[in-house]
Design an enzyme around this catalytic site. Structure first.
Site, PDB file in Angstrom:
ATOM      1  N   GLY A 218     -15.327  -0.035  79.894  1.00  0.00           N
ATOM      2  CA  GLY A 218     -16.044   1.229  80.030  1.00  0.00           C
ATOM      3  C   GLY A 218     -16.226   1.991  78.736  1.00  0.00           C
TER       4      GLY A 218
ATOM      5  CD  GLU B 297     -28.818   2.127  72.513  1.00  0.00           C
ATOM      6  OE1 GLU B 297     -28.634   1.242  73.380  1.00  0.00           O
ATOM      7  OE2 GLU B 297     -28.422   2.025  71.350  1.00  0.00           O
ATOM      8  CG  HIS B 298     -32.313   4.867  77.156  1.00  0.00           C
ATOM      9  ND1 HIS B 298     -32.199   5.173  78.494  1.00  0.00           N
ATOM     10  CD2 HIS B 298     -31.133   5.164  76.599  1.00  0.00           C
ATOM     11  CE1 HIS B 298     -30.973   5.674  78.720  1.00  0.00           C
ATOM     12  NE2 HIS B 298     -30.313   5.666  77.585  1.00  0.00           N
ATOM     13  CB  THR B 299     -36.281  -0.224  73.804  1.00  0.00           C
ATOM     14  OG1 THR B 299     -35.022  -0.800  73.421  1.00  0.00           O
ATOM     15  CG2 THR B 299     -36.635   0.891  72.833  1.00  0.00           C
ATOM     16  CG  ASP B 300     -32.647  -1.945  78.488  1.00  0.00           C
ATOM     17  OD1 ASP B 300     -33.086  -0.779  78.623  1.00  0.00           O
ATOM     18  OD2 ASP B 300     -31.535  -2.303  78.928  1.00  0.00           O
TER      19      ASP B 300
ATOM     20  CG  ASP C 257     -25.193  -4.980  78.352  1.00  0.00           C
ATOM     21  OD1 ASP C 257     -25.792  -4.599  77.325  1.00  0.00           O
ATOM     22  OD2 ASP C 257     -24.811  -4.198  79.246  1.00  0.00           O
TER      23      ASP C 257
ATOM     24  CD  GLU D  35     -23.116  -5.607  85.202  1.00  0.00           C
ATOM     25  OE1 GLU D  35     -22.791  -6.567  84.483  1.00  0.00           O
ATOM     26  OE2 GLU D  35     -22.884  -4.429  84.893  1.00  0.00           O
TER      27      GLU D  35
HETATM   28  P1  ADP Z   1     -18.538  -1.754  80.331  1.00  0.00           P
HETATM   29  O1  ADP Z   1     -19.283  -2.983  80.699  1.00  0.00           O
HETATM   30  O2  ADP Z   1     -19.363  -0.805  79.540  1.00  0.00           O
HETATM   31  O3  ADP Z   1     -17.218  -2.029  79.680  1.00  0.00           O
HETATM   32  P2  ADP Z   1     -18.583  -1.416  83.164  1.00  0.00           P
HETATM   33  O4  ADP Z   1     -18.240  -0.275  84.044  1.00  0.00           O
HETATM   34  O5  ADP Z   1     -19.944  -1.974  83.228  1.00  0.00           O
HETATM   35  O6  ADP Z   1     -18.201  -0.970  81.672  1.00  0.00           O
HETATM   36  O7  ADP Z   1     -17.596  -2.623  83.466  1.00  0.00           O
HETATM   37  C1  ADP Z   1     -16.201  -2.397  83.493  1.00  0.00           C
HETATM   38  C2  ADP Z   1     -15.620  -3.073  84.720  1.00  0.00           C
HETATM   39  O8  ADP Z   1     -15.712  -4.490  84.577  1.00  0.00           O
HETATM   40  C3  ADP Z   1     -14.158  -2.786  84.913  1.00  0.00           C
HETATM   41  O9  ADP Z   1     -13.963  -1.583  85.622  1.00  0.00           O
HETATM   42  C4  ADP Z   1     -13.708  -4.004  85.707  1.00  0.00           C
HETATM   43  O10 ADP Z   1     -14.054  -3.871  87.059  1.00  0.00           O
HETATM   44  C5  ADP Z   1     -14.575  -5.110  85.138  1.00  0.00           C
HETATM   45  N1  ADP Z   1     -13.897  -5.838  84.056  1.00  0.00           N
HETATM   46  C6  ADP Z   1     -14.296  -5.958  82.767  1.00  0.00           C
HETATM   47  N2  ADP Z   1     -13.455  -6.743  82.068  1.00  0.00           N
HETATM   48  C7  ADP Z   1     -12.485  -7.121  82.922  1.00  0.00           C
HETATM   49  C8  ADP Z   1     -11.318  -7.957  82.807  1.00  0.00           C
HETATM   50  N3  ADP Z   1     -10.981  -8.527  81.664  1.00  0.00           N
HETATM   51  N4  ADP Z   1     -10.564  -8.131  83.920  1.00  0.00           N
HETATM   52  C9  ADP Z   1     -10.903  -7.571  85.082  1.00  0.00           C
HETATM   53  N5  ADP Z   1     -11.967  -6.784  85.254  1.00  0.00           N
HETATM   54  C10 ADP Z   1     -12.758  -6.553  84.198  1.00  0.00           C
HETATM   55 MG    MG Z   2     -21.098  -2.983  81.842  1.00  0.00          MG
END
Ligand code: ADP
Ligand code: MG
Length: 377
Positions: free
Chosen positions: A117, A31-34, A167, A155
């Site tokens: 999230g 964790e936090h190594t990347d 990821d 991203e």
């Molecule tokens: P995590 O990647 O940890 O789940 P993030 O905040 O990085 O959280 O990404 C979540 C965001 O990605 C969501 O708020 C949305 O905007 C987008 N997202 C992820 N999966 C979907 C999906 N199946 N349909 C639409 N948007 C999505």
């Molecule tokens: Mg994410």
């Protein structure tokens, strides 16, 4: 999950040309190594984004069962042009073009059972499913090892979220029954046997459901501290600091907090290497203490845990887990525990009871099966 081909037909009045899937992931250790050019060891989840897609005459259209309105755009434009959730899709189109490829105009429908999230990277799953679909539909010649960086660039630059390469690498390159040993400097990967079920074991993941607190600011502060420490120690990155003579090395740093930050990163890299060595020789149970040591390091030295994750880890260990740790960037998110497969319910209950005693919002447990990365279905 609604049938994604049906959603495609309902929205676009046509048959999709194919279905593509890409999973979420959890990080077993590292964790936090990347961003310190070090090592991580994620594995892919069975939970995944599925994209039904087909070529179009012009532009891109996308809809998701998790979002209300469909979105379409003629051109991704400059970063920031398409906003909201569709930016993750536009970012992939943008990154492909920016790298000199011609992604085909397309219509895409998405379904997902990757929780948003929760720290299992729904965003990378989404990007990876879309990327894989566009590459196949367009007949683009892009080898697997070049794909994660394209999704990551979408991203980082288009969406504007600073994430490492883990990821997208996990979502694209993982294999079933294996963990992905990733060197974040060279971006080389190695598939490490991690068939927990064959050993009567399981990985229990528990979403702490802790409210995320100051995540971005704290992440930035840790990153800055690590970069500053590397500069002071005269190395390109903390990856280059050896565990041999670490106490001596740390004496070169005046700041006590910085010394602890460095100690976490350096010892965490070593724990990833030790975990990989154990897994290579089939000694899965023995990685437990490394997981637990990783958690202690995140709690004491890197200071990225919160009460909810500490309580969950403690309760899992008390209930008989071989090892347990927070996974993900910190300040909430998930924990994972290595357990006997038949103890999943008992350990999940023990964690829920500890939560109730502390008055925390109930946690969400699930068993994580190491699964395969992005694929055409
Ligand atoms: P995590 O990647 O940890 O789940 P993030 O905040 O990085 O959280 O990404 C979540 C965001 O990605 C969501 O708020 C949305 O905007 C987008 N997202 C992820 N999966 C979907 C999906 N199946 N349909 C639409 N948007 C999505
Ligand atoms: Mg994410």
């Amino acid at each position: 999950m609604t049938d994604v081909a049906t959603i495609f037909r309902d929205h676009y009045g046509a048959e999709p040309e194919g279905l593509w899937a890409a999973p979420g992931r959890v990080n077993l250790i590292g964790e936090h190594t990347d961003y310190n050019d070090g090592f991580v060891l994620p594995f892919a989840l069975p939970e995944r984004v599925i994209a039904a897609a087909g070529r179009a005459d012009a532009g891109w259209a996308v809809c998701s069962d998790l979002q209300g309105e469909p979105v379409s755009f003629d051109d991704p434009g400059e970063p920031g042009t398409v906003t909201g959730w569709a930016a993750y899709v536009a970012g992939v189109v943008w990154a492909l073009r920016d790298a000199g490829y011609e992604p085909p105009p397309a219509r895409i429908a998405l379904t997902s059972d990757v929780p948003l999230g929760a720290g299992v990277s729904s965003s990378a799953a989404l990007e990876s499913a879309v990327l894989t679909a566009l590459i196949d539909l367009g007949g683009l010649d892009i080898p697997a090892h070049e794909r994660p960086a394209l999704a990551q660039r979408g991203e980082n630059v288009y969406v504007g979220a600073p994430t490492g390469i883990m990821d997208q690498s996990a979502s694209i390159r993982c294999e079933a029954g294996r963990a992905l040993f990733l060197d974040c400097r060279s971006q080389e990967v190695e598939q490490i046997p991690f068939d927990v079920a064959a050993e009567g074991l399981a990985v229990l993941v528990v979403n702490s459901n802790a409210p995320h607190r100051h995540v971005d600011g704290e992440y930035g502060a840790r990153r800055k501290s690590c970069e500053e420490a590397a500069r002071l120690l005269g190395v390109p990155a903390l990856r280059d600091v050896s565990t041999d003579g670490l106490d001596q090395t740390l004496k070169q740093l005046d700041d006590e907090v910085m010394r602890r930050r460095v100690r976490h990163v350096v010892t965490e890299d070593q724990r990833v290497l030790d975990t990989v060595a154990l897994l290579r020789s089939g000694r899965i149970r023995e990685i437990g203490p490394l997981m637990t040591a990783s958690h202690a390091s995140m709690r004491e030295d890197f200071e990225i845990t919160v009460a909810e994750v500490d309580v969950a880890v403690e309760a899992a260990l008390m209930a008989g887990a071989y090892g347990a740790r927070m996974t993900g960037g910190g300040f909430g998110g998930c924990i994972l525990a290595l357990i006997d497969a038949d103890r999943a319910d008992a350990i999940a209950s023990a964690i829920a009871e500890a939560y109730a005693k502390h008055g925390f919002t109930a946690p969400t447990p699930f068993v994580a099966v190491p699964s395969k990365g992005a694929t055409r279905l």
